[in-house]
Design a protein around this motif. Structure first.
Motif, PDB file in Angstrom:
ATOM      1  N   GLU A 165      -4.023  -6.425   5.674  1.00  0.00           N
ATOM      2  CA  GLU A 165      -3.325  -5.533   6.596  1.00  0.00           C
ATOM      3  C   GLU A 165      -3.629  -4.080   6.280  1.00  0.00           C
ATOM      4  OE1 GLU A 165       0.828  -6.450   6.794  1.00  0.00           O
ATOM      5  OE2 GLU A 165       0.402  -8.586   7.093  1.00  0.00           O
ATOM      6  N   SER A 178      -2.489   0.105   7.725  1.00  0.00           N
ATOM      7  CA  SER A 178      -1.405   0.818   8.402  1.00  0.00           C
ATOM      8  C   SER A 178      -1.835   1.403   9.750  1.00  0.00           C
ATOM      9  CB  SER A 178      -0.844   1.919   7.498  1.00  0.00           C
ATOM     10  OG  SER A 178      -1.885   2.795   7.108  1.00  0.00           O
ATOM     11  N   GLY A 209       1.056  -1.495  12.083  1.00  0.00           N
ATOM     12  CA  GLY A 209      -0.348  -1.476  11.686  1.00  0.00           C
ATOM     13  C   GLY A 209      -1.154  -2.600  12.298  1.00  0.00           C
ATOM     14  N   ASP A 220      -8.313   1.593   4.933  1.00  0.00           N
ATOM     15  CA  ASP A 220      -6.937   1.999   5.208  1.00  0.00           C
ATOM     16  C   ASP A 220      -6.682   3.419   4.688  1.00  0.00           C
ATOM     17  OD1 ASP A 220      -4.305   1.667   6.151  1.00  0.00           O
ATOM     18  OD2 ASP A 220      -3.645   0.831   4.244  1.00  0.00           O
ATOM     19  N   ALA A 278      -5.917   6.642   7.040  1.00  0.00           N
ATOM     20  CA  ALA A 278      -4.666   7.380   6.838  1.00  0.00           C
ATOM     21  C   ALA A 278      -4.930   8.862   6.658  1.00  0.00           C
ATOM     22  CB  ALA A 278      -3.904   6.817   5.646  1.00  0.00           C
TER      23      ALA A 278
END
Length: 159
Positions: A25, A27, A113, A151, A155
Motif C-alpha cells: 500500500e 498513501s 491511498g 510512496d 509524498a
C-alpha cells in the motif's frame, strides 16, 4: 537484444507457468501512482533500484529497460487504464532461459491511498523456473522496497 520472446496477451497473468504476485500500500491516490508508473517512465530508477535505466519508445507504446547486472528488455505496453492498470510485455531480452514475460501493475483504492499489486508472469526453461522460484523472496523484497521508495517520492512531490 539477444532474443525475441513469445508474444503473450494480458490473459498470460492468469495462465503463465510462473506467477509471482506481490502487493503493498501507498498513501498516494491511484491516479497519482498510475502517472508515476506510466507517464514518468524515466524516473523508475529513482525508486525501483533494480532498474538502472527506463526509456519510453515508440511514442510511449513501448519501453527499453535495463536492470542491474546487465539484463535488458525491449517491451510493448499492453494495458494503459489510468488509475487502475499498467501492463507491459517483454518482446526482446538478453536474459537467459526466458521465453515469455508480462508484468501487470494493478491499482485499487485503499482508504485514502492505493493498493499496488504487481504480477510477474513468466515462462522459461526448467532452470529459469527453478532460479525464479528460489529468488521469489528476493523479488518480493525488491518490490516492497521499490513501492516504499515510490510512496516516499510521491509524498514529497504531491501537494
Amino acid at each position: 537484444m539477444a532474443r525475441r520472446l513469445r508474444t503473450v496477451g494480458r490473459d498470460f497473468t492468469d495462465s503463465a507457468p510462473m506467477r509471482l504476485v506481490f502487493a503493498a500500500e501507498v498513501s498516494a491516490t491511484p491516479d497519482v501512482v498510475y502517472r508515476a508508473l506510466a507517464d514518468d517512465v524515466a524516473s523508475w530508477p529513482s525508486w525501483f533500484t533494480a532498474v538502472t535505466r527506463a526509456t519510453p519508445t515508440d511514442g510511449g507504446a513501448g519501453r527499453e529497460v535495463r536492470l542491474r547486472g546487465g539484463v535488458r528488455f525491449r517491451e510493448t505496453i499492453v494495458a494503459t487504464e489510468p488509475g487502475s492498470c499498467y501492463a507491459y510485455r517483454v518482446d526482446e531480452t538478453n536474459a537467459p532461459g526466458l521465453r515469455a514475460l508480462l508484468e501487470e501493475w494493478r491499482l485499487t483504492p485503499e482508504g485514502a491511498g492505493t493498493r499496488v499489486q504487481w504480477t510477474f508472469a513468466a515462462d522459461g526453461t526448467g532452470l529459469f523456473r527453478l532460479v525464479l522460484s528460489l529468488g521469489r523472496a528476493g523479488v518480493g523484497r525488491s518490490f516492497r522496497d521499490a513501492v516504499r521508495r515510490l510512496d516516499t517520492r510521491l509524498a514529497a512531490t504531491t501537494p
